[in-house]
Design a protein around this motif. Structure first.
Motif, PDB file in Angstrom:
ATOM      1  N   ASN A 110       0.814  -1.219   0.000  1.00 49.80           N
ATOM      2  CA  ASN A 110       0.000   0.000   0.000  1.00 49.80           C
ATOM      3  C   ASN A 110       0.844   1.264   0.000  1.00 49.80           C
ATOM      4  N   GLN A 149      -8.803   8.172   1.204  1.00 47.60           N
ATOM      5  CA  GLN A 149      -7.523   7.831   0.586  1.00 47.60           C
ATOM      6  C   GLN A 149      -6.709   6.986   1.556  1.00 47.60           C
ATOM      7  N   SER A 176     -10.084  -1.072  -1.088  1.00 47.55           N
ATOM      8  CA  SER A 176     -11.092  -0.058  -0.731  1.00 47.55           C
ATOM      9  C   SER A 176     -11.322   0.874  -1.926  1.00 47.55           C
ATOM     10  N   TYR A 177     -10.243   1.183  -2.664  1.00 44.89           N
ATOM     11  CA  TYR A 177     -10.445   1.977  -3.881  1.00 44.89           C
ATOM     12  C   TYR A 177     -11.365   1.248  -4.837  1.00 44.89           C
ATOM     13  N   TRP A 229     -14.825   1.520  -3.754  1.00 43.71           N
ATOM     14  CA  TRP A 229     -15.444   2.816  -4.073  1.00 43.71           C
ATOM     15  C   TRP A 229     -15.846   2.872  -5.538  1.00 43.71           C
TER      16      TRP A 229
END
Lengths: 100, 651
Positions: A96, B622, B628-629, B632
């Motif tokens: 990440n 963010q 998670s992106y 969305w």
């Protein structure tokens, strides 16, 4: 003759599977495969519509999608290999940060 | 065929001088600056003289078109010049007296570190003043009008490191702004009703009006508004307060701008607009009353002042009052006549005062002068001539013009005459008081090493001031020339010569009262005013030479009234309470604390604060988590699809 709706439902199921896999899987390779699944779900609907309406454009779109998907697979797999070499993991939750 | 006079050269030459000195002067030697600073005004003066020589062969008014400026619909305002008898008089006064004062400044300002800057400003002033008097429309005149205001501001604040000089400059600028506001509104009215600002066009359109038909009030309004402008520039009640403070500037500036030329611009403007004023009797009465009151009011303040330049400043205000009184009773040529003689003798008075200040090392307080007659005889002689001239003693210049005004005022209303005559008495008194305090008695200054003040105020650098000493020749020659003019300048008024010269401009004044039989009255009035002047001189002699203890006793017995006069009737304090304080308070509490801080600052601050808060919340999206992106994106896609389905269902 199989009705159009069957193809569309199958296409929807394939796409939903792809989305679900993309969201819940952690392994990058699996995610990658989920993306291919979504693309092919869409491809199926293109082909089905093309056959139903007797329009060639849909099939040509599919060729384009397949070509782009192939290119994407080449680039994507290269990235995955490079990621694995630097981070020694394929778990997206641990990838990440853009910077090490 | 009228010859081409190239009038434009007259204003442009000093502008060239200003540009050269302003841009290159810092690096040039003093000699070079002097050469440039004197050559261009001299050239302008020479050109003005050649114009004057060819004047009789011209078809008047002579107009010279230079360039387009504003052409909007039917309204035009061009760079064009206008020459008639009135502008010629102004032209010669401005260039002539101006040039003399330039020469004088060489001596007076020689030790100043900003020598070049002084000449650049002075030349710039000449340019604007000449534009003002040569303009053929009100708008170009207004350019000159504002320009001389700018030059005046720059020169009052010439020693800008001194706080009082800087604030005096600001005061002059702001007070003038109030007058200019009235002037501008007057111009707007002219544009609205006559569609032009060109002198010839407006006056041609105004000509058919008679005082009775002008009752609509239009011309009265325009006249009064123009007078408001004139009040600002020419320091009349209620806007005179800037002129005494303007004495913070170098003395040549006081002579040129605040005595001889710029402050008379208001008189010139009113005279130029005489066609309008003659048809607006109420406006004329206003002019006359303001002039008369100012003359008396300022003269009484002049009695009590002890600063030599302040006395002259109030005297200037008072003399300008005379000029407006003349204009107000319709005697424009008498006003211009006095303007001219006043330029001679008041310019001379200021220059002589400068020479006195120079002699005593920067001291301006008359209480520390005295007995200078033997130290600086030439200055004394020229100052004596100027004093006799302003006091109205025949045959000096001031007598002829002042007498002309008083006679015209008497014809209009004897009250004007009476106040004018009393003012003449007071004028003579305070001028002789100045003369006696400065030149008679014993020297009261400190002999050696008292140049602390002189240093600060006048940059009289290094020459030690042991004894008062006479000024150099370069300062004395202008004094002598002006003294000569003060002596004979009035003679052009004999047999109404000056009035006849200006007659093509102003027309025949008072056609109803050209009664030659009234010569007896005129002589009588003349006698009375001369008597008044002599009385003033004698009073001053008694009080300040033979019985010098008396003034203090009189002052004591008058008590608070004397205090009021000494403090200039507390007008500055009144203005401070009435206008300045409410403005400052209002600006502080409403504009600064209210509008600026509460509305503007808070709007900006709250907008930034709000953006920060919102972003604080939104930034949690963010997360850096890839899934998670993706979530969305999927959710967004789902919403879009749902919306489209809903749209399709509605159809």
């Amino acid at each position: 003759m199989v009705p159009l709706s069957y193809y569309l439902v199958l296409s929807g199921i394939l796409f939903a599977c792809g989305v679900t896999g993309f969201l819940i899987k952690r392994n990058i390779i699996t995610i990658f495969m989920s993306i291919e699944l979504m693309l092919n779900g869409v491809n199926l609907s293109f082909v089905a519509f093309a056959a139903h309406w007797h329009v060639l454009a849909g099939q040509i779109f599919v060729f384009f999608v397949m070509v782009v998907a192939a290119a994407e697979a080449a680039v994507g797999l290269a990235i995955i290999i490079s990621v694995y070499r630097t981070r020694e993991t394929l778990n997206v939750d641990q990838v990440n940060l853009l910077k090490l | 065929m009228t010859p081409n006079l190239n009038l434009w050269l007259i204003p442009v030459l000093p502008l060239a001088g200003a540009a050269i000195n302003g841009f290159l002067g810092k690096k040039s030697s003093r000699t070079a600056v002097t050469t440039v600073g004197l050559f261009f005004p001299a050239a302008a003066f020479a050109w003005a003289l050649t114009v004057a020589l060819r004047f009789s062969s011209l078809a008047l008014p002579y107009q010279e078109y230079l360039a387009h400026w504003i052409r909007s619909g039917s309204f035009t305002a061009d760079f064009a010049l206008y020459l008639d008898q009135l502008s010629l008089v102004m032209l010669l006064v401005v260039t002539g007296v101006g040039f003399l004062i330039h020469i004088y400044s060489v001596g007076y300002m020689w030790d100043d570190p900003s020598y070049y800057r002084f000449f650049a400003y002075l030349n710039l002033f000449m340019f604007f003043m000449l534009t003002l008097v040569l303009a053929n429309n009100y708008l170009l005149m207004f350019i000159g009008w504002e320009g001389v205001g700018l030059a005046s501001y720059l020169l009052i604040g010439f020693w800008f490191t001194k706080d009082s000089a800087a604030s005096a400059g600001k005061k002059a600028f702001i007070v003038n702004r109030i007058g200019d506001f009235g002037f501008l509104i007057g111009l707007f009215l002219l544009i609205q009703h006559f569609g032009s600002l060109n002198f010839t066009e407006i006056f041609a359109k105004v000509q058919p009006f008679t005082p009775e038909t002008a009752g609509a009030g239009l011309l009265t309004a325009i006249g009064i508004l123009l007078m408001v402008g004139a009040c600002g520039k020419s320091a009349q009640i209620p806007l005179y307060v800037w002129l005494p403070d303007a004495m913070e500037g170098p003395t040549p500036v006081s002579a040129l701008i605040h005595a001889a030329t710029m402050v008379t611009a208001g008189v010139y403007m009113v005279s130029r607009s005489h066609v309008i004023f003659e048809r607006a009797p109420i406006a004329l009465t206003v002019v006359a009353i303001i002039g008369t009151l100012t003359a008396l009011f300022a003269a009484t303040i002049g009695i009590t002042q002890t600063d030599i330049k302040k006395v002259l400043a109030y005297s200037t205000v008072s003399q300008l009052g005379y000029m407006f009184m003349a204009c107000g009773v319709g005697a424009f040529s008498a006003g211009i006549f006095h303007l001219m003689t006043h330029a001679f003798f008041k310019g001379l008075l200021f220059l002589a005062a400068g020479s006195v200040i120079h002699a005593v090392g920067g001291e301006q307080d008359m209480r520390r002068m005295g007995g200078l007659r033997s130290y600086i005889p030439w200055t004394f002689l020229t100052m004596l001539i100027a004093t006799l001239a302003i006091a109205g003693i025949p045959p000096f210049a001031g007598f002829w013009s002042k007498d002309e005004i008083l006679w015209k005022a008497y014809e209009a209303n004897w009250v004007y005459w009476l106040i004018g005559a009393i003012t003449a008495l007071i004028t003579s008194f305070y001028m002789f008081r100045l003369l006696f305090m400065t030149f008679f008695g014993d020297y009261r200054g400190i002999q050696v090493d008292d140049h602390g003040r002189g240093h600060a105020a006048h940059g009289h650098g290094d020459h030690g001031h042991g004894e008062p000493h006479e000024s150099p020749m370069v300062m004395l020659v202008p004094l002598m020339i002006l003294a000569f003019l003060s002596l004979v300048g009035g003679l052009v008024g004999i047999h109404n010569g000056f009035e006849h010269f200006l007659e093509p401009v102003f027309g025949h004044e008072f056609p109803q009262s050209v009664t030659e039989g009234s010569g007896g009255t005129e002589l009588l009035l003349m006698g009375i005013s001369v008597l008044f002047s002599l009385t003033g001189a004698v009073l001053a002699y008694i009080l300040y030479v033979s019985k010098p203890y008396l003034p203090q006793q009189i002052a004591d017995s008058l008590g608070s009234f004397y205090d009021a006069v000494l403090n200039k009737y507390y007008v500055d304090e009144l203005y401070a309470k009435l206008f300045v304080k409410p403005l400052v308070d209002g600006s502080t509490s409403i504009l600064w604390q209210g509008v600026d801080r509460k509305v503007i600052d808070d709007t900006v601050n709250n907008a930034a604060e709000g953006a920060r808060h919102v972003s604080d919340e939104v930034r949690h999206m963010q997360s850096g988590n890839l899934r998670s992106y993706a979530g969305w994106i999927a959710a967004g896609a789902a919403i879009v699809i749902a919306y489209m389905l809903w749209l399709g269902a509605g159809r």
